[in-house]
Scaffold this active site. Sequence first.
Site, mmCIF file in Angstrom:
data_model
loop_
_atom_site.group_PDB
_atom_site.id
_atom_site.type_symbol
_atom_site.label_atom_id
_atom_site.label_comp_id
_atom_site.label_asym_id
_atom_site.label_seq_id
_atom_site.Cartn_x
_atom_site.Cartn_y
_atom_site.Cartn_z
ATOM 1 C CB SER A 90 35.276 -33.814 36.110
ATOM 2 O OG SER A 90 35.714 -34.424 35.068
ATOM 3 C CE1 TYR B 85 35.519 -38.230 38.829
ATOM 4 C CE2 TYR B 85 35.326 -37.525 36.547
ATOM 5 C CZ TYR B 85 35.589 -37.290 37.687
ATOM 6 O OH TYR B 85 36.186 -36.194 38.116
ATOM 7 C CE LYS C 290 33.311 -35.479 39.897
ATOM 8 N NZ LYS C 290 33.469 -34.487 41.095
#
Length: 181
Positions: free
Chosen positions: A133, A144, A148
């Site tokens: 991402s 998140y 990532k």
Amino acid sequence: KVCAKKGMHLVLADNAWISSDEDNTPMENPYHHPLVNELVQKHGEQQVTALHTDVGKKGEIQSLHDTAFKKHGRVHYLFNNAGTGMPGVLSATDESMKRAFDINFWSVIHGMRIFVPTMELNEETSFIVNTASLAGISEACGLYGVTKHAVVAATEAVASELAWRESKIHVSVLCPSYVKS
């Protein structure tokens, strides 16, 4: 669809095959999913395998591996593409933090560690693509983003390790922004 069109066998895994109906209900049989059904109709059941897999659980990744090799013989492409959005680092519960790392980070690590030894038996070049991402190279993306970023770093480390030992496996990381999927 492109891989199937090129004659590749596919093993598709998802933890919640969702119907395309407006209610987005989970489907018990992934072969009823419109995409899987379309692929089977065009390319045959021998070429397409669909499984319920929670990649947040190492044992289910191992089962995915075992099924792929038992049913299709070899794996030349592995796409580690899972993610779940979570709150900020400070506001996350221990449980949500663990689940975020299990799905977003550990699934990639387990996928590579489980599949690479068998993929290295291939005489042909093989590829691993890890989806991180845009959050993996951006700042201020909460928990998140932390997970990532870890995927980006792990992919770079594994790519270096595989190159050092002159493996026929190449690994790369994909960092897309919002896409319709």
